[in-house]
Scaffold this motif. Structure first.
Motif, PDB file in Angstrom:
ATOM      1  N   MET A  79       0.995  15.252  85.364  1.00 34.83           N
ATOM      2  CA  MET A  79       2.090  14.516  85.970  1.00 34.83           C
ATOM      3  C   MET A  79       3.424  15.220  85.759  1.00 34.83           C
ATOM      4  SD  MET A  79       2.076  11.256  83.313  1.00 34.83           S
ATOM      5  CE  MET A  79       3.660  10.501  83.634  1.00 34.83           C
ATOM      6  N   LYS A  80       4.425  14.803  86.537  1.00 33.81           N
ATOM      7  CA  LYS A  80       5.760  15.403  86.434  1.00 33.81           C
ATOM      8  C   LYS A  80       6.713  14.405  85.801  1.00 33.81           C
ATOM      9  CE  LYS A  80       5.431  17.720  90.858  1.00 33.81           C
ATOM     10  NZ  LYS A  80       6.199  17.888  92.089  1.00 33.81           N
ATOM     11  N   VAL A  81       7.448  14.881  84.807  1.00 40.74           N
ATOM     12  CA  VAL A  81       8.345  14.008  84.041  1.00 40.74           C
ATOM     13  C   VAL A  81       9.772  14.532  84.147  1.00 40.74           C
ATOM     14  CG1 VAL A  81       8.897  13.196  81.709  1.00 40.74           C
ATOM     15  CG2 VAL A  81       6.505  13.388  82.417  1.00 40.74           C
ATOM     16  N   LEU A  82      10.706  13.607  84.334  1.00 35.95           N
ATOM     17  CA  LEU A  82      12.132  13.950  84.332  1.00 35.95           C
ATOM     18  C   LEU A  82      12.802  13.247  83.147  1.00 35.95           C
ATOM     19  CD1 LEU A  82      14.867  14.917  85.617  1.00 35.95           C
ATOM     20  CD2 LEU A  82      14.820  12.813  86.984  1.00 35.95           C
ATOM     21  N   ILE A  83      13.527  13.994  82.338  1.00 36.77           N
ATOM     22  CA  ILE A  83      14.263  13.410  81.210  1.00 36.77           C
ATOM     23  C   ILE A  83      15.747  13.448  81.563  1.00 36.77           C
ATOM     24  CG2 ILE A  83      14.796  13.628  78.736  1.00 36.77           C
ATOM     25  CD1 ILE A  83      12.083  15.163  78.499  1.00 36.77           C
ATOM     26  N   VAL A  84      16.429  12.326  81.365  1.00 37.43           N
ATOM     27  CA  VAL A  84      17.864  12.261  81.670  1.00 37.43           C
ATOM     28  C   VAL A  84      18.656  12.295  80.367  1.00 37.43           C
ATOM     29  CG1 VAL A  84      19.714  10.906  82.727  1.00 37.43           C
ATOM     30  CG2 VAL A  84      17.444  10.977  83.797  1.00 37.43           C
ATOM     31  N   GLY A  85      19.450  13.359  80.211  1.00 33.54           N
ATOM     32  CA  GLY A  85      20.258  13.521  79.004  1.00 33.54           C
ATOM     33  C   GLY A  85      20.407  14.992  78.673  1.00 33.54           C
ATOM     34  N   SER A  86      21.157  15.295  77.617  1.00 36.80           N
ATOM     35  CA  SER A  86      21.445  16.717  77.368  1.00 36.80           C
ATOM     36  C   SER A  86      21.622  17.076  75.906  1.00 36.80           C
ATOM     37  CB  SER A  86      22.723  17.097  78.116  1.00 36.80           C
ATOM     38  OG  SER A  86      23.798  16.336  77.607  1.00 36.80           O
ATOM     39  N   GLY A  87      21.243  16.183  74.991  1.00 36.15           N
ATOM     40  CA  GLY A  87      21.520  16.466  73.584  1.00 36.15           C
ATOM     41  C   GLY A  87      20.276  16.786  72.764  1.00 36.15           C
ATOM     42  N   GLY A  88      20.456  16.758  71.440  1.00 38.77           N
ATOM     43  CA  GLY A  88      19.350  17.039  70.524  1.00 38.77           C
ATOM     44  C   GLY A  88      18.240  16.011  70.657  1.00 38.77           C
ATOM     45  N   ARG A  89      18.627  14.781  70.900  1.00 38.71           N
ATOM     46  CA  ARG A  89      17.619  13.723  71.102  1.00 38.71           C
ATOM     47  C   ARG A  89      16.731  14.054  72.300  1.00 38.71           C
ATOM     48  NH1 ARG A  89      20.738   8.647  72.125  1.00 38.71           N
ATOM     49  NH2 ARG A  89      21.645  10.001  73.687  1.00 38.71           N
ATOM     50  N   GLU A  90      17.367  14.470  73.392  1.00 41.81           N
ATOM     51  CA  GLU A  90      16.597  14.792  74.597  1.00 41.81           C
ATOM     52  C   GLU A  90      15.704  16.019  74.369  1.00 41.81           C
ATOM     53  OE1 GLU A  90      19.806  13.875  74.591  1.00 41.81           O
ATOM     54  OE2 GLU A  90      19.549  11.929  75.567  1.00 41.81           O
ATOM     55  N   HIS A  91      16.180  16.972  73.547  1.00 42.78           N
ATOM     56  CA  HIS A  91      15.337  18.129  73.226  1.00 42.78           C
ATOM     57  C   HIS A  91      14.110  17.680  72.429  1.00 42.78           C
ATOM     58  CE1 HIS A  91      15.205  22.622  71.757  1.00 42.78           C
ATOM     59  NE2 HIS A  91      14.134  22.259  72.425  1.00 42.78           N
ATOM     60  N   ALA A  92      14.331  16.759  71.477  1.00 38.36           N
ATOM     61  CA  ALA A  92      13.201  16.251  70.675  1.00 38.36           C
ATOM     62  C   ALA A  92      12.218  15.484  71.563  1.00 38.36           C
ATOM     63  CB  ALA A  92      13.718  15.358  69.544  1.00 38.36           C
ATOM     64  N   ILE A  93      12.746  14.701  72.505  1.00 37.57           N
ATOM     65  CA  ILE A  93      11.864  13.968  73.433  1.00 37.57           C
ATOM     66  C   ILE A  93      11.085  14.973  74.290  1.00 37.57           C
ATOM     67  CG2 ILE A  93      11.816  12.405  75.434  1.00 37.57           C
ATOM     68  CD1 ILE A  93      14.312  10.996  74.184  1.00 37.57           C
ATOM     69  N   ALA A  94      11.795  15.980  74.791  1.00 40.36           N
ATOM     70  CA  ALA A  94      11.134  16.989  75.638  1.00 40.36           C
ATOM     71  C   ALA A  94      10.032  17.708  74.862  1.00 40.36           C
ATOM     72  CB  ALA A  94      12.165  17.992  76.160  1.00 40.36           C
ATOM     73  N   ALA A  95      10.287  17.986  73.572  1.00 42.65           N
ATOM     74  CA  ALA A  95       9.271  18.666  72.752  1.00 42.65           C
ATOM     75  C   ALA A  95       8.029  17.792  72.618  1.00 42.65           C
ATOM     76  CB  ALA A  95       9.850  19.014  71.375  1.00 42.65           C
ATOM     77  N   SER A  96       8.223  16.484  72.448  1.00 40.78           N
ATOM     78  CA  SER A  96       7.072  15.579  72.360  1.00 40.78           C
ATOM     79  C   SER A  96       6.349  15.482  73.697  1.00 40.78           C
ATOM     80  CB  SER A  96       7.525  14.169  71.938  1.00 40.78           C
ATOM     81  OG  SER A  96       7.928  14.182  70.594  1.00 40.78           O
ATOM     82  N   VAL A  97       7.127  15.393  74.765  1.00 41.57           N
ATOM     83  CA  VAL A  97       6.518  15.290  76.098  1.00 41.57           C
ATOM     84  C   VAL A  97       5.693  16.552  76.391  1.00 41.57           C
ATOM     85  CG1 VAL A  97       7.021  15.217  78.587  1.00 41.57           C
ATOM     86  CG2 VAL A  97       8.278  13.715  77.021  1.00 41.57           C
ATOM     87  N   SER A  98       6.191  17.703  75.943  1.00 40.58           N
ATOM     88  CA  SER A  98       5.500  18.962  76.247  1.00 40.58           C
ATOM     89  C   SER A  98       4.141  19.045  75.536  1.00 40.58           C
ATOM     90  CB  SER A  98       6.367  20.169  75.875  1.00 40.58           C
ATOM     91  OG  SER A  98       6.439  20.299  74.473  1.00 40.58           O
ATOM     92  N   LYS A  99       3.962  18.207  74.512  1.00 38.15           N
ATOM     93  CA  LYS A  99       2.667  18.206  73.799  1.00 38.15           C
ATOM     94  C   LYS A  99       1.636  17.307  74.478  1.00 38.15           C
ATOM     95  CE  LYS A  99       4.294  17.260  69.694  1.00 38.15           C
ATOM     96  NZ  LYS A  99       4.333  16.850  68.308  1.00 38.15           N
ATOM     97  N   SER A 100       2.080  16.483  75.428  1.00 41.26           N
ATOM     98  CA  SER A 100       1.160  15.548  76.084  1.00 41.26           C
ATOM     99  C   SER A 100       0.232  16.297  77.033  1.00 41.26           C
ATOM    100  CB  SER A 100       1.946  14.497  76.863  1.00 41.26           C
ATOM    101  OG  SER A 100       1.051  13.737  77.657  1.00 41.26           O
ATOM    102  N   SER A 101      -1.055  16.031  76.917  1.00 41.11           N
ATOM    103  CA  SER A 101      -2.034  16.715  77.771  1.00 41.11           C
ATOM    104  C   SER A 101      -1.906  16.273  79.227  1.00 41.11           C
ATOM    105  CB  SER A 101      -3.451  16.415  77.269  1.00 41.11           C
ATOM    106  OG  SER A 101      -3.624  15.014  77.240  1.00 41.11           O
ATOM    107  N   ARG A 102      -1.201  15.165  79.449  1.00 43.11           N
ATOM    108  CA  ARG A 102      -1.125  14.622  80.810  1.00 43.11           C
ATOM    109  C   ARG A 102       0.034  15.212  81.611  1.00 43.11           C
ATOM    110  NH1 ARG A 102      -0.916   8.585  79.874  1.00 43.11           N
ATOM    111  NH2 ARG A 102      -0.787   8.617  82.135  1.00 43.11           N
ATOM    112  N   VAL A 103       0.878  15.998  80.958  1.00 52.51           N
ATOM    113  CA  VAL A 103       2.094  16.471  81.631  1.00 52.51           C
ATOM    114  C   VAL A 103       1.954  17.924  82.081  1.00 52.51           C
ATOM    115  CG1 VAL A 103       4.546  16.947  81.279  1.00 52.51           C
ATOM    116  CG2 VAL A 103       3.542  14.840  80.381  1.00 52.51           C
ATOM    117  N   ASP A 104       2.250  18.158  83.380  1.00 53.10           N
ATOM    118  CA  ASP A 104       2.191  19.526  83.907  1.00 53.10           C
ATOM    119  C   ASP A 104       3.561  20.158  83.991  1.00 53.10           C
ATOM    120  OD1 ASP A 104      -0.596  19.140  84.669  1.00 53.10           O
ATOM    121  OD2 ASP A 104       0.260  17.747  86.145  1.00 53.10           O
ATOM    122  N   LYS A 105       4.574  19.308  84.243  1.00 50.44           N
ATOM    123  CA  LYS A 105       5.899  19.889  84.502  1.00 50.44           C
ATOM    124  C   LYS A 105       6.974  18.943  83.970  1.00 50.44           C
ATOM    125  CE  LYS A 105       8.883  22.429  86.982  1.00 50.44           C
ATOM    126  NZ  LYS A 105       9.139  23.819  86.827  1.00 50.44           N
TER     127      LYS A 105
END
Ligand code: AMP
Ligand code: GLY
Length: 423
Positions: free
Chosen positions: A1-27
């Motif tokens: 699946m494709k995920v969009l994260i709205v934001g630009s700080g350290g919190r959003e980087h941490a969320i993106a790092a977790s999302v990138s570990k999900s087997s369900r996410v392609d982009k």
């Protein structure tokens, strides 16, 4: 699946790092993101408050899930705008994000539903506030009603300071329209703990606890900031405290919002104070904390997408949370002068040392990619998180890794996690 994260700080980087570990996410896309997020996601130059552009982007790119991570777009109703177009979004709708967006609302809610918090009064006029202060006990706490980057809270030691505070918030409007209303609150003492939780409208599941360091200087001196560092778990968040909060605060808040017709789905961040009379709610946030996310998410074993989807679908009761049995500490590297004024644009050295590391993370906050390399682009520049078997080890690791990075005007607190020694 494709995920969009709205934001630009350290919190959003941490969320993106977790999302990138999900087997369900392609982009993964991030709007607007930063240089670090750009290493794991495609950053798109759309601001977090450009709702039309975000909705159009999500439609055109067939985004399956948009994670709204910041307070301003949540309080402004971005989730509603996305849902109107049939898009899936994680985060509370506007009528629920008011839990963070208005302190007067959240205080009234707690009073109505007997959720423990400091006594307070709300004022729409400076004259009424000033009259009330004549008989108030000091210190007393003045809070601008609306969002103020975590800075709209003034602790006043005496009447003179409080009068000045009313002027700053209500007349000079230092925090803009956030200060049209004022909450005056009883001053409480005790340790502060942050507890972040996922909510699906009915069910609430809490994550491991954390503690922030909001003041700019060592020994909790200087101005309030967005947060200069965190540790997780908090040794002061005992089983007894947890039991009390479960009984009187967490579910009670979710049920109160539902009873008000403001079903809450997303993250509730409970800012708690452990007073001599027991735990009290200091504030609610309707999103992950920054830098709380940077110590809580790396310790969470669950697939973040599964948890977020369960929240949207009202199925959080089917998910068990699991956290690593260790600790994490985050030290924020800021630009000298933050939170008042600081220079930007200095090249950051040492970022490559974090590549391939398992227990060390370099979450970007204010950074930008340029032809010269990655440069500083904000007050809080990076959040260096390290894990360890316990808090002391995690703290030593975080400070070691904080030394791997160099940039001009680098500033950090030297005492993040000092409270650990008092536990
Ligand atoms: P808030 O944005 O409401 O979390 O407030 C920011 C900080 O001000 C908190 O983290 C506390 O350190 C302090 N604070 C807020 N309310 C009170 C209170 N009623 N008594 C003592 N300190 C407070
Ligand atoms: N670190 C506090 C907050 O995110 O509000």
């Amino acid at each position: 699946m494709k995920v969009l994260i709205v934001g630009s700080g350290g919190r959003e980087h941490a969320i993106a790092a977790s999302v990138s570990k999900s087997s369900r996410v392609d982009k993964i896309y991030c709007a607007p993101g930063n240089a670090g997020i750009g290493m794991i996601a495609q950053c798109v130059p759309i601001g977090a408050m450009e709702f039309d552009k975000i909705v159009t982007f999500a439609k055109e790119n067939e985004i399956d899930l948009t994670i709204v991570a910041m307070d301003d777009p949540l309080v402004g109703g971005l989730v509603d705008e996305l849902e109107k177009e049939g898009l899936r979004a994680f985060g509370p709708r506007k009528n629920a994000a008011i839990l963070e967006g208005s302190k007067a609302f959240s205080k009234d809610l707690m009073k109505k539903y007997h959720i423990p918090t400091a006594a307070y009064e709300t004022f729409d006029s400076p004259d009424a506030a000033l009259a009330y202060l004549e008989t108030a006990r000091f210190p007393t706490v003045l809070k601008a009603d609306g969002l103020a980057l975590g800075k709209g809270v003034l602790i006043c030691e005496n009447l003179e300071e409080a009068r000045q505070g009313v002027k700053t918030i209500m007349l000079d409007k230092q925090f803009g329209s956030a200060g049209s209303r004022l909450v005056i609150e009883e001053f409480m003492t005790g340790r502060e703990v942050s507890v972040l939780s996922y909510v699906d409208g009915k069910t609430i599941k809490t994550m491991t606890s954390a503690q922030d360091h909001k003041r700019a200087g060592d020994g909790d001196t200087g101005l309030n900031t967005g947060g200069m560092g965190t540790f997780s778990p908090s040794p002061f968040y005992t089983k007894e405290v947890d039991a009390f909060c479960r009984k009187h605060i967490y579910q009670a808040t979710v049920d109160a919002m539902a009873a008000e017709g403001r079903e809450f789905k997303g993250i509730i961040f409970f800012g708690l104070m452990l007073t001599p009379e027991g735990p009290r709610v200091l504030e609610y946030n309707a999103r992950f904390g920054d830098p709380e996310a940077q110590v809580v998410l790396p310790r969470m074993k669950n697939d973040i997408i599964e948890v977020m989807e369960a929240c949207i679908d009202g199925k959080l009761d089917t998910i068990d949370f699991s956290f690593e049995d260790n600790a994490a500490v985050c030290v924020v590297l800021a630009s000298e002068g933050y939170p008042v004024s600081y220079e930007k644009g200095f090249v950051i050295e040492g970022l490559e040392k974090f590549e391939g590391q398992k227990s060390y993370y370099c979450f970007h906050a204010g950074t930008k990619k340029t032809d010269q390399g990655i440069v500083t682009n904000g007050g809080r520049v990076l959040g260096i998180t390290a894990k360890g078997k316990d808090l002391k080890e995690a703290r030593a690791n975080a400070y070691e890794a904080a030394g791997w990075i160099n940039f001009k005007n680098k500033y950090m607190r030297r005492d993040i996690g000092r409270a650990i020694d008092e536990a």
